[in-house]
Motif scaffolding. Sequence first.
Motif, short mmCIF file in Angstrom:
data_model
loop_
_atom_site.label_atom_id
_atom_site.label_comp_id
_atom_site.label_asym_id
_atom_site.label_seq_id
_atom_site.Cartn_x
_atom_site.Cartn_y
_atom_site.Cartn_z
N VAL A 53 -64.27 6.08 -56.94
CA VAL A 53 -64.59 5.63 -55.59
C VAL A 53 -65.07 4.19 -55.68
O VAL A 53 -66.20 3.92 -56.14
N THR A 56 -68.03 2.30 -57.87
CA THR A 56 -69.22 3.12 -58.09
C THR A 56 -69.19 3.88 -59.41
O THR A 56 -70.23 4.35 -59.87
N PHE A 60 -63.40 10.27 -57.73
CA PHE A 60 -63.09 10.62 -56.35
C PHE A 60 -62.97 12.12 -56.16
O PHE A 60 -63.26 12.64 -55.07
N TYR A 63 -66.26 13.41 -55.14
CA TYR A 63 -66.48 13.04 -53.74
C TYR A 63 -65.74 14.01 -52.83
O TYR A 63 -66.29 14.53 -51.85
N GLY A 192 -64.39 11.93 -43.71
CA GLY A 192 -64.67 11.65 -45.11
C GLY A 192 -64.49 12.83 -46.02
O GLY A 192 -65.19 12.93 -47.04
N THR A 196 -62.18 8.53 -48.63
CA THR A 196 -63.51 7.90 -48.62
C THR A 196 -63.79 7.39 -47.21
O THR A 196 -63.00 6.63 -46.66
N ASP A 199 -63.38 3.77 -46.27
CA ASP A 199 -62.03 3.22 -46.31
C ASP A 199 -61.24 3.51 -45.03
O ASP A 199 -60.13 2.99 -44.86
N GLN A 218 -71.70 13.93 -45.63
CA GLN A 218 -72.54 12.87 -46.19
C GLN A 218 -73.83 13.44 -46.76
O GLN A 218 -74.29 13.02 -47.83
N ARG A 221 -73.05 15.08 -50.05
CA ARG A 221 -72.83 14.05 -51.07
C ARG A 221 -74.16 13.51 -51.58
O ARG A 221 -74.32 13.26 -52.78
N LEU A 229 -73.10 5.97 -55.58
CA LEU A 229 -72.12 6.10 -54.50
C LEU A 229 -72.56 5.40 -53.23
O LEU A 229 -71.75 5.16 -52.33
N SER A 232 -70.54 2.67 -51.63
CA SER A 232 -69.33 2.94 -50.85
C SER A 232 -69.63 3.55 -49.48
O SER A 232 -68.70 3.78 -48.69
N GLU A 233 -70.90 3.80 -49.19
CA GLU A 233 -71.26 4.32 -47.88
C GLU A 233 -71.36 3.16 -46.89
O GLU A 233 -71.89 2.10 -47.23
#
Length: 270
Positions: A53, A56, A60, A63, A192, A196, A199, A218, A221, A229, A232-233
Motif C-alpha cells: 500500500v 507504507t 495490500f 489491507y 475501501g 485503497t 486512491d 477504517q 484497519r 498505514l 495512506s489514509e
Amino acid sequence: MTTPAMPSTLQIGLSRGGLELRSYFREKSAVAFTLAMPVMLMLIFGMIFKGKVGNTGVDFRQYFAAGIIASGIMSTTFVSLGISIAQERDDGTLKRLYGTPMPKAAYFLGKTVLALTLSVLETIILFVLGNLLFGLKPPSTPERWLTFAWVFVAGVAVCTLLGIAISSVPRSGRGAAAVLNLPYIVLQFISGVYFTFADLPSGVQHVGALFPLKWISQGLRSALLPDALLASEPAHSWEHGRTGLVLAAWGVAGLTLCLTTFRWKRRRDG
C-alpha cells in the motif's frame, strides 16, 4: 396456587434467538451464501492482488483482508437480515407473529442474536484465513483490542438496524435479494474494501464517507494493521472520534427508520 411468573421480554428474545439460529442453520443454501461469499471473495481477490500500500510497507492483501472482515459484518447483518425479514413478511410469518402475545421487541432481539452470532462466526473465519494466507495479525495491544471490540459491536448494531429498516423496501420476498445486494455491492467498491480508499477519486471518497462501511473498514484497519498505514489514509489519522460519531448517527437513523417504517404485514394486506 401461585401463578407462575411470565418470562421476561429478554428471556423470550433469547429463546427466539435460539430458534432463529436453529432455523437458519437448517437452510444450507442460506448458510453457504452468507458465510461463504466473503470467504470466496477473500480467496479470489487475495490471490490476484499483490504489492504494498503506497510507501507504507503494508501488504495490500492485509489491507484488503481487514476490509473484507468489515464487509462480512455487513453481509451477515444488513443483507442477511433484510432478506430474511422481507421473506417472512411476504409468506405471512410476521403477520402471524403480530397476532401472538409475544412481545414485539422479542422478535427483534431474536434477529439480533442471529446477526451477532453470524457476525462473530464470519469474522473468526475471515480472520483465520487472513492470518494463514496473508499474514494478518491480531491486535497487538489492549488498546487495539478495545478498538476492535467497539468498532465490531458498533458495526453489527448499526448494520442490524439498517437491515431491519430496509426490509420494508422490497415489494416482495422474491425481490429482496436484488434490493439488498445492490447497495451492499456498491458500498464495497466505494468504501475501501477492494481498493485503497485514498486512491479512489475524491468525489467517490466523499460519497463513501457518508456511509458506515467505510468507517467500519477504517476502524478495523486501525486495530489490525500497523500505524505505518496512516500515510495512506486521507486524513493521515485513524479518526476514531469521527468513526464513533458517524456510526452513532447511523445507529440513530436506523433506529428511527425501524420505529417509523417497519411493517408486520404485506402492502396488499392493508
